[in-house]
Design an enzyme around this catalytic site. Structure first.
Site, PDB file in Angstrom:
ATOM      1  N   PHE A 138       4.584  -2.852  -7.131  1.00  0.00           N
ATOM      2  CA  PHE A 138       3.940  -1.603  -7.533  1.00  0.00           C
ATOM      3  C   PHE A 138       4.509  -0.472  -6.688  1.00  0.00           C
ATOM      4  O   PHE A 138       4.528  -0.552  -5.462  1.00  0.00           O
ATOM      5  CB  PHE A 138       2.422  -1.662  -7.343  1.00  0.00           C
ATOM      6  CG  PHE A 138       1.729  -0.411  -7.818  1.00  0.00           C
ATOM      7  CD1 PHE A 138       1.491  -0.195  -9.171  1.00  0.00           C
ATOM      8  CD2 PHE A 138       1.338   0.568  -6.911  1.00  0.00           C
ATOM      9  CE1 PHE A 138       0.887   0.972  -9.616  1.00  0.00           C
ATOM     10  CE2 PHE A 138       0.718   1.741  -7.353  1.00  0.00           C
ATOM     11  CZ  PHE A 138       0.489   1.937  -8.704  1.00  0.00           C
ATOM     12  N   ASP A 223       9.233   0.114   0.446  1.00  0.00           N
ATOM     13  CA  ASP A 223       8.037   0.853   0.049  1.00  0.00           C
ATOM     14  C   ASP A 223       6.911   0.410   0.971  1.00  0.00           C
ATOM     15  O   ASP A 223       6.336  -0.662   0.798  1.00  0.00           O
ATOM     16  CB  ASP A 223       7.713   0.560  -1.422  1.00  0.00           C
ATOM     17  CG  ASP A 223       6.440   1.271  -1.882  1.00  0.00           C
ATOM     18  OD1 ASP A 223       5.691   1.788  -1.018  1.00  0.00           O
ATOM     19  OD2 ASP A 223       6.188   1.290  -3.096  1.00  0.00           O
ATOM     20  N   LYS A 252      -0.618   6.814   1.599  1.00  0.00           N
ATOM     21  CA  LYS A 252      -1.914   6.185   1.870  1.00  0.00           C
ATOM     22  C   LYS A 252      -2.428   6.426   3.301  1.00  0.00           C
ATOM     23  O   LYS A 252      -2.914   7.503   3.585  1.00  0.00           O
ATOM     24  CB  LYS A 252      -1.852   4.691   1.522  1.00  0.00           C
ATOM     25  CG  LYS A 252      -1.720   4.450   0.003  1.00  0.00           C
ATOM     26  CD  LYS A 252      -2.242   3.115  -0.467  1.00  0.00           C
ATOM     27  CE  LYS A 252      -2.394   3.057  -1.968  1.00  0.00           C
ATOM     28  NZ  LYS A 252      -1.305   2.409  -2.692  1.00  0.00           N
TER      29      LYS A 252
END
Ligand SMILES: *Cc1c(COP(=O)(O)O)cnc(C)c1O
Length: 404
Positions: A138, A223, A252
């Site tokens: 993702f 990532d 995040k």
């Protein structure tokens, strides 16, 4: 008279792409939240690995308030002190020499992918355009990042998808060897798959990807949107592996709840982002940068990072104790405070059923796919909150078992 919002307002006024729980939290402090009725919850969800210091941590509140009275935003026509300090802090603490700032993980990955493509065109030519990523990965919700992501349900049904993207199998080097070549521009990988079910990479896998990238003059992109900023027990998860990427993305936990993202890279690669090649209006926003700097400086300390590793053990012990009683999990895995409990075959697909039961007991948790219960709490969650949260989780799981 002002109207107090209700959950039904969500259905009336908001696009239906989410399906939030029924309760509406209105206040948070540390790892506890309170809803409109004053009911209290323990927060094992952490805003999906975002609230790295819990809710309203004084370090972040003070940084935000101090900056709020000085300067919020300038655009990138000017630079600003908080952005410069944040960039320097990131460079000094990582492999990177240069930072591109933005406002989300998807945007950081979009920048990474565009940079990789541009670097390849400039240094090797148009033919070197293949991006390899992994099934179940993702990387965000922009059209490029859902296409690189390995979950077709997020990219199908929107018309023609961007080309030149190949998917291999996570933790399987042979599947990468079958795809990699001199036309490979980049390999994008999460050091631990988050949304894909909390699956850590093996050290051989990440080292093997590094070697393949070196052999084929391709860029290795980590990532770390979910694994970054202390989540794994190191500032970035790559430090646990000793495998250094060419580009790394962060978001995040970076803002601890304030929207901010960053893409990190080396001097040699950064030259391909020449003036005018890319941009973001909010990138380097002064408020966002001030909060992120405070978060980084507070988290990247031996005490906080060691605390993450210690809390990992506590989470694991509690989950194993619950499992010895109820036998609902097949495997408990993860790194630092990103923990997944995979459901046992008898409870296949039932991870999501735990969430409303947990809410009833006063606990917020997450899932990662249909089969994994996920926890991503504050990196400084107090031990007492872990104990109490686990007692509530056990009651929720007892109810799941009773229903089966
Ligand atoms: C959440 C996430 C993203 C997307 O971040 P947004 O801020 O939602 O755009 C990208 N990559 C990974 C690994 C993530 O967990």
């Amino acid at each position: 008279m002002s109207h107090t919002p209700t959950r039904s307002d969500f259905d009336q006024y908001m696009t239906p792409n989410y399906s939030p729980q029924q309760v509406i939290p209105v206040r948070g402090e540390g790892s506890r939240l309170w809803d409109q009725e004053g009911r209290e919850y323990i927060d094992f969800a952490g805003g999906i690995a975002v609230n790295s210091l819990g809710h309203c941590h004084p370090v972040l509140v003070n940084a935000l308030k101090a900056q709020a009275d000085k300067l919020w935003h300038l655009s990138n026509v000017y630079t600003n002190e908080p952005a410069l300090k944040l960039a320097r802090a990131l460079v000094e603490r990582t492999f990177a020499d240069k930072v591109f700032m933005c406002s989300s993980g998807g945007e950081a990955n979009e920048a990474a992918l565009k940079l990789a493509r541009r670097w390849a065109v400039e240094h090797h030519g148009e033919h070197k355009d293949k991006i390899i990523s992994f099934s179940q990965s993702f990387h965000g919700r922009t059209f490029f990042t859902v296409s690189v992501g390995g979950q077709p349900k997020y990219s199908q049904g929107f018309g023609p998808v961007p080309g030149g993207i190949l998917h291999a199998t996570y933790n399987d080097l042979d599947s990468v060897r079958a795809l990699v070549g001199d036309d490979t521009c980049a390999i994008m990988v999460e050091p631990m798959q988050g949304e894909g079910g909390i699956v850590p990479a093996t050290p051989e896998f990440l080292q093997g990807l590094r070697d393949l990238c070196d052999a084929h003059d391709a860029l290795l992109v980590f990532d770390e949107v979910q694994t970054g900023v202390g989540r794994s027990g190191e500032l970035y998860a790559y430090k646990n592996y000793g495998v250094v990427p060419d580009i790394l993305t962060s978001a995040k936990s970076l803002g601890g709840g304030f929207p901010v993202g960053a893409m990190l890279t080396t001097d040699a690669i950064a030259t391909s982002l020449a003036i005018g090649t890319h941009g973001s209006t909010y990138g380097g926003n002064a408020l966002a940068s001030a909060v992120a700097l405070a978060a980084i400086e507070h988290i990247d300390t031996p005490e906080v990072l060691a605390g993450v590793k210690k809390r990992h053990e506590l989470f694991r012990e509690h989950l194993e104790t619950i499992n010895r009683k109820h036998g609902v999990f097949q495997e408990i895995r993860g790194m630092g405070l990103l923990i997944g409990a995979q459901m046992a075959p008898e409870y296949e697909g039932q991870a999501k059923d735990i969430l409303p039961l947990a809410i009833d007991e006063g606990l917020m948790a997450l899932i990662a796919g249909p089969n994994v219960l996920r926890m991503a709490p504050s990196l400084v969650i107090p031990e007492a909150d872990i104990e109490e949260g686990m007692a509530r989780l056990e009651r929720a799981i007892a109810k799941l078992v009773a229903k089966a």
